[in-house]
Design a protein around this motif. Structure first.
Motif, PDB file in Angstrom:
ATOM      1  N   THR A 200     -39.257  12.888 -26.687  1.00 28.58           N
ATOM      2  CA  THR A 200     -38.733  14.009 -25.920  1.00 28.58           C
ATOM      3  C   THR A 200     -38.574  15.165 -26.902  1.00 28.58           C
ATOM      4  O   THR A 200     -38.333  14.932 -28.082  1.00 28.58           O
ATOM      5  CB  THR A 200     -37.366  13.663 -25.307  1.00 28.58           C
ATOM      6  N   TYR A 324     -32.612  12.265 -20.379  1.00 30.18           N
ATOM      7  CA  TYR A 324     -32.319  13.678 -20.156  1.00 30.18           C
ATOM      8  C   TYR A 324     -32.557  14.116 -18.715  1.00 30.18           C
ATOM      9  O   TYR A 324     -32.599  15.279 -18.417  1.00 30.18           O
ATOM     10  CB  TYR A 324     -33.123  14.523 -21.150  1.00 30.18           C
ATOM     11  N   GLU A 325     -32.745  13.132 -17.830  1.00 24.79           N
ATOM     12  CA  GLU A 325     -32.944  13.447 -16.429  1.00 24.79           C
ATOM     13  C   GLU A 325     -31.604  13.480 -15.699  1.00 24.79           C
ATOM     14  O   GLU A 325     -31.452  14.167 -14.710  1.00 24.79           O
ATOM     15  CB  GLU A 325     -33.859  12.377 -15.824  1.00 24.79           C
ATOM     16  N   ASN A 326     -30.639  12.703 -16.212  1.00 20.88           N
ATOM     17  CA  ASN A 326     -29.294  12.641 -15.632  1.00 20.88           C
ATOM     18  C   ASN A 326     -29.283  12.142 -14.195  1.00 20.88           C
ATOM     19  O   ASN A 326     -28.458  12.558 -13.388  1.00 20.88           O
ATOM     20  CB  ASN A 326     -28.592  13.997 -15.746  1.00 20.88           C
ATOM     21  N   ASP A 327     -30.192  11.261 -13.877  1.00 20.48           N
ATOM     22  CA  ASP A 327     -30.204  10.553 -12.601  1.00 20.48           C
ATOM     23  C   ASP A 327     -28.976   9.637 -12.601  1.00 20.48           C
ATOM     24  O   ASP A 327     -28.839   8.789 -13.480  1.00 20.48           O
ATOM     25  CB  ASP A 327     -31.505   9.733 -12.536  1.00 20.48           C
ATOM     26  N   VAL A 328     -28.095   9.829 -11.612  1.00 16.25           N
ATOM     27  CA  VAL A 328     -26.854   9.025 -11.642  1.00 16.25           C
ATOM     28  C   VAL A 328     -27.132   7.522 -11.484  1.00 16.25           C
ATOM     29  O   VAL A 328     -26.326   6.701 -11.911  1.00 16.25           O
ATOM     30  CB  VAL A 328     -25.809   9.488 -10.597  1.00 16.25           C
ATOM     31  N   ARG A 329     -28.268   7.182 -10.913  1.00 16.39           N
ATOM     32  CA  ARG A 329     -28.594   5.745 -10.821  1.00 16.39           C
ATOM     33  C   ARG A 329     -28.840   5.169 -12.216  1.00 16.39           C
ATOM     34  O   ARG A 329     -28.697   3.981 -12.451  1.00 16.39           O
ATOM     35  CB  ARG A 329     -29.832   5.531  -9.947  1.00 16.39           C
ATOM     36  N   LEU A 331     -27.283   6.853 -15.059  1.00 18.39           N
ATOM     37  CA  LEU A 331     -25.998   7.041 -15.752  1.00 18.39           C
ATOM     38  C   LEU A 331     -24.951   6.009 -15.321  1.00 18.39           C
ATOM     39  O   LEU A 331     -24.158   5.546 -16.139  1.00 18.39           O
ATOM     40  CB  LEU A 331     -25.465   8.455 -15.480  1.00 18.39           C
TER      41      LEU A 331
ATOM     42  N   ARG B 509     -19.289  11.700 -14.587  1.00 15.87           N
ATOM     43  CA  ARG B 509     -20.343  11.091 -15.402  1.00 15.87           C
ATOM     44  C   ARG B 509     -20.831  12.130 -16.400  1.00 15.87           C
ATOM     45  O   ARG B 509     -21.057  13.285 -16.029  1.00 15.87           O
ATOM     46  CB  ARG B 509     -21.532  10.683 -14.519  1.00 15.87           C
ATOM     47  N   ILE B 512     -26.514  14.857 -20.195  1.00 22.34           N
ATOM     48  CA  ILE B 512     -27.017  15.577 -21.370  1.00 22.34           C
ATOM     49  C   ILE B 512     -28.334  16.231 -20.967  1.00 22.34           C
ATOM     50  O   ILE B 512     -29.264  15.539 -20.537  1.00 22.34           O
ATOM     51  CB  ILE B 512     -27.233  14.650 -22.589  1.00 22.34           C
ATOM     52  N   TYR B 514     -31.513  19.207 -21.858  1.00 27.97           N
ATOM     53  CA  TYR B 514     -32.177  19.881 -22.964  1.00 27.97           C
ATOM     54  C   TYR B 514     -31.475  21.200 -23.281  1.00 27.97           C
ATOM     55  O   TYR B 514     -30.933  21.842 -22.390  1.00 27.97           O
ATOM     56  CB  TYR B 514     -33.647  20.166 -22.614  1.00 27.97           C
ATOM     57  N   SER B 561     -29.866  18.941 -12.972  1.00 29.19           N
ATOM     58  CA  SER B 561     -29.410  17.559 -12.766  1.00 29.19           C
ATOM     59  C   SER B 561     -28.995  17.341 -11.315  1.00 29.19           C
ATOM     60  O   SER B 561     -29.289  16.306 -10.728  1.00 29.19           O
ATOM     61  CB  SER B 561     -28.226  17.241 -13.683  1.00 29.19           C
ATOM     62  N   VAL B 564     -32.149  17.157  -9.157  1.00 31.36           N
ATOM     63  CA  VAL B 564     -32.837  15.870  -9.328  1.00 31.36           C
ATOM     64  C   VAL B 564     -32.131  14.794  -8.508  1.00 31.36           C
ATOM     65  O   VAL B 564     -32.755  14.029  -7.777  1.00 31.36           O
ATOM     66  CB  VAL B 564     -32.861  15.468 -10.829  1.00 31.36           C
ATOM     67  N   ASN B 565     -30.815  14.750  -8.614  1.00 31.14           N
ATOM     68  CA  ASN B 565     -30.071  13.699  -7.922  1.00 31.14           C
ATOM     69  C   ASN B 565     -30.105  13.849  -6.408  1.00 31.14           C
ATOM     70  O   ASN B 565     -30.257  12.863  -5.693  1.00 31.14           O
ATOM     71  CB  ASN B 565     -28.626  13.658  -8.429  1.00 31.14           C
ATOM     72  N   TYR B 568     -33.117  12.531  -5.139  1.00 37.84           N
ATOM     73  CA  TYR B 568     -33.121  11.068  -5.077  1.00 37.84           C
ATOM     74  C   TYR B 568     -32.107  10.546  -4.065  1.00 37.84           C
ATOM     75  O   TYR B 568     -31.748   9.372  -4.083  1.00 37.84           O
ATOM     76  CB  TYR B 568     -32.777  10.470  -6.443  1.00 37.84           C
TER      77      TYR B 568
END
Lengths: 334, 801
Positions: A200, A324-329, A331, B509, B512, B514, B561, B564-565, B568
């Motif tokens: 990355t 670095y995507e911080n997808d809670v699934r 985290l 939560r 992090i 970039y 973030s 993205v979530n 999903y």
């Protein structure tokens, strides 16, 4: 008197038997065993009986009291465990949810590493992420126009300023400020222009530096062995092999026995049984010269490691970009 | 770099398994990244005998062959003109993977079943011939594995050579290492050759006009050669190490480079005007077309190889199109030169080249190896292309190189390594890698490394040699003895940790992101023109547009973030990030790096369950989080006020506040404007709090001073007023506080109500005041008196008319 006691017992037990619910039992309990209840009424008559009969009658009365108490307890219990009473709730329903937070796995590993070193007596230092060429390269013995600079794909801000490509500038910054002995680690973000399944453009490193009189390569081996054994386990094999970094001489790369296959060879270790995990070496005299340390008096070692890699190995994460995507699934698992 | 074990064995004999050799090289510092069987692809290729060959109907060249493979006969459709009954040829059976990646499978060609493939040399990477199938010796046993039949076996090592070890960028270089590791003799090739031509000085000359960039230039001339394909051994050798064979002359230059590490170039001598070489710097605006047909614009500090009139090569990088070896070449000039690493690197980098030659020159070639390589090349050219070699070599070397002299102390070596290696053993190790060692006294020695060891110039470099030959594994494992001293910990780092822990406890939560963002993020956040967060620091060579500048705020990353979530289907979010933001400052080389904290809430604060319906997050949820966080940090003087300036134009007017401590702003919070969120592809409400970590740390009281719990009981009284809707609760509280009655201990808003029966445009506000005295138990009567007074005052100030 004895007969009276017997009669009372029979009466009480019969009534308990026929009571329909817990409330009725409570009422009976008060009627028989209450302070002004039938049993106590009976016992008031004790005073009138002959002295030689008293012990026997006394013990019979006590027996009655105890038996009735047991009978009431049993009856109450039988009603409680039954269904359909007003107080019962469905304890299998979920509770009111609290909130669960958590640290990013890289923070967790970072803290773990820092903790190991603070226990060993190291200081923790932090420094700028946008760094002068001088600290990132020059003072670490990467001359301008030297191929060693190709080892690190650099993000440039200007001719003279870069995003630090490693945490090693902290070696120089620390030594500039502090006379030996030095024992410091420097965790932080670093940047290289590289992006694929194993790289990355930003990642986390921890740098370490020890400078003192008589510090040897053998000491380097000792401290890094301790580190690896603390992070993984005491049985993790290590090997040190010669390598090249401009700011250390001799230099060593450290491999650990693959934690996935235990050294048998697998996809993670490219069938070699070993995983590269650390770069290290004895601080190059040129670096000491840049910060004005007397190389005839002192020596030292330095090392650096990638935090992502360690977290990947510890948690079995297979794609570095997930960090670095911080997808809670992702985290929520840490 | 690829290295062939067969090739290495020409110079050194090592009796060890390939895996062990690989391990030994790795542990000596030449990391072996892969070990391959060179002929693995021949595993299912056998010697086939063509029993019959009949033309395929409707095709002008295909034949259907019955091929005997020993145990079994296969039907194979083949297009090679030389396929004929009786011929023995390599037969690739089903499942074979050819070097080009093609996998042999049973199939039909023009309706005819084909069960394998008859192969050419090129297809099997055994040579360059591709005109037909490979014709095997009829004596080879039919059906035998081809590699076995041809006695083919080789191991290829994939080496990762570190930039300091340019001396190992060749077969001889790696063989030298093996010779030192295994303690075996090194055999250099015999390079004698017939020199039947006229003296080379009569044919050509070399003028070096810039000795700094070119300290040495050797040339040899061969006349009357014949260009053609390389013999099998030469083509094979090159293929083994991943070099494509081209023609005998070019292949020899590549072979000798792979063998010795010295890059060579061959010119068509007849294309060199005036038949001579001039080495000079490029002229301003000069242009040059390289072998790859690229037109390069040169700069005045680039070194050029020229003939009497024009440039013919980009020194150390690539030859020119105007003088390259071609099918009609008969006379050849071999260049074997030494160029300064810096010069080659600068030129190659600026023109975007990275060639085998530049790779070696940049890292430092062997100044003393140029004549050997030139002669070796001449010898092999005579062998493979015929011709007559001119007598001698031109050897222009205006600069000579002295061997370095390094004084090494045995005792210091042992101190640094933590070892106990004897003086004699140290000498032995150094001599095994061709260092000259002269004893000075019982401890000191004078060491002269060979010129090709460009990496050795200091005692520490020699210590590394000793260490790696002694074996890193054999160095003991010890621990430094250190004084028990302690330095004060970095408060910002510790504070960051405290914040993280607290926020995790509040259900957030950690994210992090970039540190770089798209350049237009300040616009998307609708920041005002004078906002400092517009002073972004651009990266000169970003990977993508989305990572073009350093972030000046944590918001864009956290918005990403959230997006993205939500994408999903994780819509209920509580995230935080602690990290640096970067503000570029005029006249300042480095940006100002500020540690920032950002909290984000979105979606439902309480999700739907059997306890009740879902409750959407609102402003007060986030404010509660901030209050909890600050309370946990003992910041008791925090205040929240309506944000009225343009600090946060991305927040909804009327739903944003600043967080103050002692009148200093530590952060802001509020609801993000939907049109801003839209620019970050978010369609649901988002609430954010941005806190400056350093300011927050300053707000934390330095120490905690214990106060004994009160001895006398407190008593509560409520007060309710109907006020204008616009009156803020805090104004009322502040007013009461300002009255400064000694019994008033705490104030609390207990109810806010709008609607019937409260008139339109008004609201009902209820407060609870807690009274307590430090000296006595308060009597109802006296409390009532005070409370009434306060009530009157509040009414007269705030109550609606």
């Amino acid at each position: 008197m004895k007969t009276k006691i017997q009669e009372l017992r029979t009466q009480a037990l019969a009534e308990i038997q026929s009571a329909g619910d817990a409330k009725a039992i409570d009422e009976l309990n008060i009627r028989f065993l209450g302070r002004k209840g039938l049993v106590n009424d009976l016992l008031k008559g004790m005073a009138k009986i002959p002295a030689d009969e008293k012990p026997l009658v006394g013990s019979l009365a006590n027996e009655l009291k105890k038996d009735l108490q047991d009978a009431f307890a049993k009856a109450t219990e039988s009603f409680d465990s039954g269904n359909g009473t007003a107080d019962a709730i469905d304890v299998t329903l979920p509770g009111r949810p609290g909130k669960v937070g958590g640290l990013h796995p890289l923070t967790t590993i970072n803290l773990e590493i820092c903790d190991i070193f603070t226990r060993l007596g190291f200081d923790i230092a932090q420094g700028p992420e946008v760094e002068l060429d001088y600290y990132n390269f020059e003072a670490l013995n990467f001359p301008k126009d030297h191929p060693a600079r190709d080892m690190q794909d650099t993000f440039f801000v200007s001719d003279n300023v870069v995003l630090r490509t490693h945490t090693s500038p902290m070696q120089v910054r620390t030594m500039e400020k502090q006379a030996p002995p030095v024992r410091v680690i420097a965790p932080g973000k670093v940047y290289r222009c590289d992006s694929d399944i194993t790289h990355t453009p930003m990642f986390a490193q921890v740098e370490g530096l020890v400078v003192d009189k008589g510090i040897s390569f053998a000491d380097l081996k000792g401290v890094l062995t301790t580190l690896i054994h603390q992070i993984f386990d005491n049985k993790t094999p290590l090997r040190f092999r010669p390598s090249f970094f401009p700011f250390t001489e001799p230099s060593a790369e450290v491999d650990i026995g693959c934690v996935m296959c235990k050294g048998k060879g697998c996809r993670v270790c490219s069938q070699t049984g070993w995983l590269e995990i650390l770069g290290s070496g004895m601080v190059h005299p040129k670096v000491f010269e840049f910060v004005g340390y007397d190389t005839s008096q002192i020596s030292g070692f330095a090392f650096g490691m990638g935090v992502e890699r360690i977290a990947m190995l510890k948690y079995g994460i297979d794609d570095i970009r997930k960090y670095y995507e911080n997808d809670v699934r992702f985290l929520n698992q840490f | 770099m690829l290295v062939s074990l067969n090739w290495l064995q020409q110079y050194v004999t090592v009796e060890a398994e390939p895996r062990d050799i690989a391990h030994a090289l790795t542990m000596a510092g030449l990391e072996v990244e892969g070990v391959h069987d060179r002929f693995a692809h021949l595993e299912t290729v056998v010697v086939g005998e063509i029993v019959s060959a009949e033309p395929v109907k409707g095709s002008d060249h295909l034949q259907v062959c019955k091929v005997d493979a020993g145990q079994q006969t296969f039907q194979v459709v083949c297009g090679a003109p030389n396929a004929r009954a009786g011929l023995k040829a390599p037969l690739a059976l089903q499942g074979t993977e050819l070097p080009d990646g093609a996998i042999i499978a049973k199939g039909k060609l023009m309706g005819v079943v084909s069960e394998g493939m008859l192969c050419s040399e090129k297809e099997l990477e055994l040579g360059v011939a591709s005109g037909g199938i490979m014709e095997l010796d009829p004596a080879l046993p039919t059906g035998q594995n081809l590699a076995m039949a041809l006695n083919l076996s080789d191991t290829i090592f994939e080496l990762g050579i570190t930039p300091n070890r340019s001396d190992c960028l060749s077969m001889i270089g790696v063989a030298r290492e093996l010779s030192a590791i295994y303690g075996v003799e090194m055999r250099l090739p015999d390079i004698s050759l017939p020199e039947d031509g006229e003296p080379v000085q009569d044919i050509t000359s070399v003028d070096i006009l810039d000795p700094d960039h070119c300290p040495r230039y050797a040339a040899r001339v061969i006349k009357g050669i014949k260009i053609g394909p390389s013999p099998a051994w030469l083509a094979q050798s090159l293929l083994a190490v991943g070099v494509r064979p081209i023609s005998n002359i070019v292949d020899v230059t590549n072979y000798v480079m792979m063998e010795t590490g010295q890059p060579l170039h061959a010119f068509d001598f007849d294309l060199l005007e005036e038949g001579r070489i001039v080495v000079r710097l490029a002229e301003k605006g000069e242009k040059f077309i390289t072998l790859d047909s690229r037109d390069n614009e040169l700069e005045p500090d680039m070194l050029m190889i020229c003939d009497g009139k024009k440039a013919v090569a980009l020194a150390g990088v690539m030859g020119g199109l105007n003088s390259e070896i071609n099918d009609n070449t008969t006379n050849v000039l071999i260049e074997s030169a030494h160029f300064s690493p810096m010069s080659v690197r600068k030129t190659a980098k600026r023109l975007g080249y990275h060639t085998e030659a530049s790779h070696r020159f940049e890292r430092g070639a062997d100044h003393e190896g140029v004549l050997f390589a030139a002669q070796r090349a001449a010898q092999l050219m005579l062998q493979t292309a015929g011709g007559v070699c001119a007598k001698g070599a031109v050897d222009a070397h205006p600069v000579t190189v002295e061997k370095a002299e390094i004084t090494l102390s045995a005792s210091r070596t042992n101190v640094i390594l933590g070892t106990d290696i004897s003086y004699d053993r140290i000498v032995k190790y150094l001599e095994s890698v061709n260092m000259e060692v002269e004893t000075l006294d019982q401890d000191l020695m004078m060491v002269r490394p060979p010129v090709y060891r460009v990496d050795v110039s200091r005692p520490e470099d020699l210590m590394e040699e000793v260490a790696r030959l002694f074996g890193y594994d054999n160095i003991p494992t010890t621990w430094p003895a250190a004084a028990m001293e302690i330095h004060r910990a970095d408060p910002v780092r510790d504070f960051g940790l405290k914040l993280r822990t607290a926020l995790c406890g509040q259900g957030f939560r950690e994210a992090i992101n970039y540190s770089f963002v798209a350049a237009d993020t300040p616009d998307r956040l609708q920041l005002s023109e004078k906002d400092k967060r517009r002073q972004t620091l651009p990266i000169l060579n970003p990977l993508t547009e989305d990572q073009a500048v350093m972030r000046t705020s944590l918001l864009p990353g956290l918005f990403a973030s959230v997006a993205v979530n939500v994408n999903y289907q994780n819509k209920d979010l509580a995230l935080f990030e602690i990290g640096k933001t970067f503000i570029a400052e005029k006249g300042q080389e480095l940006p100002t790096e500020t540690e920032s904290l950002c909290l984000v809430l979105s979606g439902a604060n309480i999700s739907q369950s059997w306890h009740g319906k879902a409750v959407r997050t609102d402003f007060y949820d986030l404010k509660g989080c901030c209050e909890t966080l600050l309370a946990g940090l003992h910041i008791v003087d925090a205040a929240y006020a309506r944000l009225s300036d343009d600090t946060a134009p991305y927040l909804t007017k009327g739903q944003c506040a600043e967080i103050l401590s002692r009148e200093k702003r530590v952060g802001v919070l509020g609801k993000v404007r939907p049109e801003v969120l839209k620019k970050f592809d978010i369609k649901q409400d988002v609430f954010v709090a941005e806190i400056d970590v350093t300011s927050l740390l300053e707000a934390v009281p330095e120490k905690i001073t214990y106060e004994a719990p009160p001895r006398f009981p407190a008593t509560d009284r409520d007060i309710t007023i109907i006020s204008d809707k616009a009156v803020e609760a805090d104004a009322v509280l502040a007013h009461i506080r300002k009255m400064n009655h000694e019994w008033v201990r705490s104030l609390e808003v207990v109810a806010v109500y709008e609607g019937d029966p409260v008139p339109e445009g008004k609201k009902s506000l209820s407060f609870r005041i807690t009274y307590r005295s430090d000296t006595t138990t308060l009597q109802d009567k006296e409390v009532n008196e005070v409370h009434e007074g306060i009530g009157k005052e509040v009414m007269s100030t705030f109550a609606a008319a």
